[in-house]
Design an enzyme around this catalytic site. Structure first.
Site, mmCIF file in Angstrom:
data_model
loop_
_atom_site.group_PDB
_atom_site.id
_atom_site.type_symbol
_atom_site.label_atom_id
_atom_site.label_comp_id
_atom_site.label_asym_id
_atom_site.label_seq_id
_atom_site.Cartn_x
_atom_site.Cartn_y
_atom_site.Cartn_z
ATOM 1 N N GLU A 1 22.721 43.042 30.977
ATOM 2 C CA GLU A 1 21.473 42.276 30.975
ATOM 3 C C GLU A 1 20.327 43.086 31.605
ATOM 4 O OE1 GLU A 1 21.998 37.658 30.886
ATOM 5 O OE2 GLU A 1 21.373 38.230 32.882
ATOM 6 N N HIS B 1 48.180 49.622 29.289
ATOM 7 C CA HIS B 1 49.098 49.285 28.200
ATOM 8 C C HIS B 1 48.345 48.649 27.040
ATOM 9 C CE1 HIS B 1 52.653 49.982 30.835
ATOM 10 N NE2 HIS B 1 51.726 49.768 31.751
ATOM 11 N N LYS C 1 17.914 31.270 22.185
ATOM 12 C CA LYS C 1 17.552 29.946 22.731
ATOM 13 C C LYS C 1 16.476 29.294 21.860
ATOM 14 C CE LYS C 1 18.721 30.970 27.515
ATOM 15 N NZ LYS C 1 18.216 31.246 28.845
HETATM 16 O O1 PA5 Z 1 20.996 36.549 34.946
HETATM 17 C C1 PA5 Z 1 20.493 35.528 34.529
HETATM 18 O O2 PA5 Z 1 19.343 35.228 34.794
HETATM 19 C C2 PA5 Z 1 21.288 34.576 33.645
HETATM 20 O O3 PA5 Z 1 22.592 34.984 33.456
HETATM 21 C C3 PA5 Z 1 21.321 33.207 34.279
HETATM 22 O O4 PA5 Z 1 21.934 33.275 35.532
HETATM 23 C C4 PA5 Z 1 22.071 32.225 33.397
HETATM 24 O O5 PA5 Z 1 21.500 32.179 32.115
HETATM 25 C C5 PA5 Z 1 22.060 30.841 34.000
HETATM 26 O O6 PA5 Z 1 20.747 30.403 34.170
HETATM 27 P P1 PA5 Z 1 20.421 29.228 35.135
HETATM 28 O O7 PA5 Z 1 20.807 29.599 36.507
HETATM 29 O O8 PA5 Z 1 18.947 29.004 34.991
HETATM 30 O O9 PA5 Z 1 21.210 28.031 34.655
#
Ligand code: PA5
Length: 482
Positions: free
Chosen positions: A327, A356, A470
């Site tokens: 990310e 393995h 989204k």
């Molecule tokens: O790193 C990030 O920002 C995402 O992985 C969020 O943690 C994830 O989408 C969850 O979002 P939220 O905490 O708003 O529910």
């Protein structure tokens, strides 16, 4: 070749640096960029500023994860916030039978690491005394999976009925719901399902603890609910992206509920942060790790990182790292807006299991990987393999050593075999699997990613790519209802 910290934490890079691997010429090529990256980290620490970083709404946003190890008034972690977390832990010990931690991505992965390392697989089967009265733990919200959600609900309803039959009082369930945005589909659908089911269930008491964006002017849906219903609240602080939140109340609320040593964990992160302030590349674990991986990828095509801890309960570290790397660094545009499509690809593996399964590919497949091992030097309660069948020579041969020693021999053999065939690897060595050394490890990985963002000239702290699906999913869900 090893970088060894005073704590005993090591970074071995023999199989990543030298002739036929990342060379001095490669490092010289990046010397100026590295200097700039190191300066950028200083500015980030002092001012919370990272060049070109914008929030989801396109506004300038601080980057504060490097503040989290330092407990001080006015900081994300303050003496008061730590005291409140300890209160939560005591409350959970005294008033809670079960905690269900609901969250996804950054609101889940770090918590799972803390749970796995501290509690192990059999925590929920231990007696109250063995758990020192800390609650049993379940995770939910990290998928939209009707089977698993239903399983947890039905199982806990059964447990409540067994308690009733035994005259043991109601089953006290804490829903620890964690969402920065407060409206994430995966988390909130599970939360609503569980809240509804347990509120209606016989012999169940429900308490909700909400961990969300603390902004009071623009409260999240979860915050509004928490205010209306009088739930306890903790913060997903501003300036700390989900994947960096294990050191905030996101990770620390769960830590408090299992009796994990929060202060020691933060002290480990702090020790690592101090090491990562060293101007000398060879003494700065994050700077060194970042530039070796970056050069391995850019100059030698090794753009896949296989994160391979040795030990079952460390697999979740690998899963946490996948999000951190993917990310943070998988970005289409650089900071100047030029299309670069940067990003090394992370892969989850665990030793010895994946020797393995994946090792054939690591050993003979494309020359495009760095295998990053994690080694525990001394296992608590290590087991000697007994000579159970002395009459069977092959089995007698493996008896007499500890499982920890055998595990390390397996890892070393894997590393040697890879090296013998031009394959790159490196090792993070933890003297023991303690909260302190875990804090060092997770913080080192977070800081390395921050360095690499600067080297690659991409914003390591945004995630515009996750908005694309989204935007498509919202209308589709509405259409489904219609
Ligand atoms: O790193 C990030 O920002 C995402 O992985 C969020 O943690 C994830 O989408 C969850 O979002 P939220 O905490 O708003 O529910």
């Amino acid at each position: 070749m090893s970088l060894v910290l005073k704590s005993g934490f090591t970074f071995d890079y023999d199989n990543l640096y030298g002739e036929g691997k990342v060379t001095d010429a490669d490092l010289a090529f990046y010397a100026d960029d590295l200097k700039k990256a190191h300066e950028a980290m200083k500015v980030m620490r002092e001012k919370g500023f990272i060049r070109a970083h914008l929030s989801k709404d396109g506004e300038p946003e601080k980057v504060l994860f490097s503040q989290t190890p330092y407990i001080a008034d006015g900081h994300i972690n303050s003496p008061a916030s730590i005291a409140r977390l300890k209160e939560l832990g005591k409350h959970a010990q005294e008033n809670t039978d079960v905690v269900i931690s609901l969250g996804i991505g950054g609101s889940f992965l770090g918590n799972k690491v803390l749970f796995d390392v501290h509690c192990g697989e059999l925590w929920n089967s231990l007696s109250n005394e063995q758990r020192e009265n800390y609650p049993r733990i379940y995770f939910s919200g990290n998928n939209i999976d009707p089977r698993r959600t239903g399983d947890i609900i039905n199982h806990l309803k059964d447990v409540a009925q067994i308690k009733k039959k035994n005259g043991a009082g109601p089953l006290r369930i804490m829903l620890l719901v964690i969402s920065k945005s407060g409206g994430t589909l995966d988390t909130m659908s599970n939360f609503m399902g569980m809240y509804d089911a347990f509120m209606k269930a016989d012999n169940v008491e429900v308490e909700v603890v909400a961990v969300t964006d603390p902004n009071e002017e623009k409260p999240t849906l979860l915050k509004k609910l928490a205010i209306d219903k009088g739930w306890k609240q903790f913060a997903v602080p501003d300036g700390v992206g989900g994947r960096f939140t294990v050191f905030t109340e996101v990770g620390l609320t769960l830590a408090a509920c299992i009796g994990f040593d929060i202060e020691s964990f933060l002290a480990g992160a702090r020790g690592m942060d101090q090491a990562c302030q060293n101007d000398d590349l060879w003494q700065n674990p994050a700077m060194l790790n970042a530039v070796l991986k970056f050069a391995a990828s850019e100059k030698h095509g090794r753009d896949i990182e296989v994160m391979m801890p040795y030990g079952d309960y460390l697999k979740s570290v690998s899963e946490w790292y996948i999000q951190l790397l993917a990310e943070s660094l998988g970005k289409q545009f650089n900071k100047e807006g030029k299309e670069v499509c940067y990003g090394r690809t992370p892969v989850v593996a665990v030793g010895t299991t994946d020797m393995h399964a994946q090792t054939q590919q690591h050993q003979e497949g494309k020359l495009n990987k760095v295998v990053q091992f994690i080694r525990i030097d001394k296992w608590a309660d290590d087991l000697v393999i007994p000579n159970a069948f002395p009459e069977v020579k092959k089995l007698a041969d493996i008896a007499g050593v500890t499982m920890g020693e055998a595990l390390e021999v397996a890892r070393q053999s894997n590393a040697d075999a890879l090296a013998s065939n031009k394959r790159y690897s490196a090792v993070f060595g933890l003297p023991e699997l303690t909260p302190y050394h875990l804090g060092e490890l997770l913080y080192l990985l977070a800081m390395s990613i921050a360095y690499e963002g600067e080297l690659a000239d991409v914003d390591a702290f945004d995630q515009p790519g996750v908005e694309a699906y989204k935007r498509i999913m919202g209308p589709k869900l509405q259409a489904l209802k219609g």
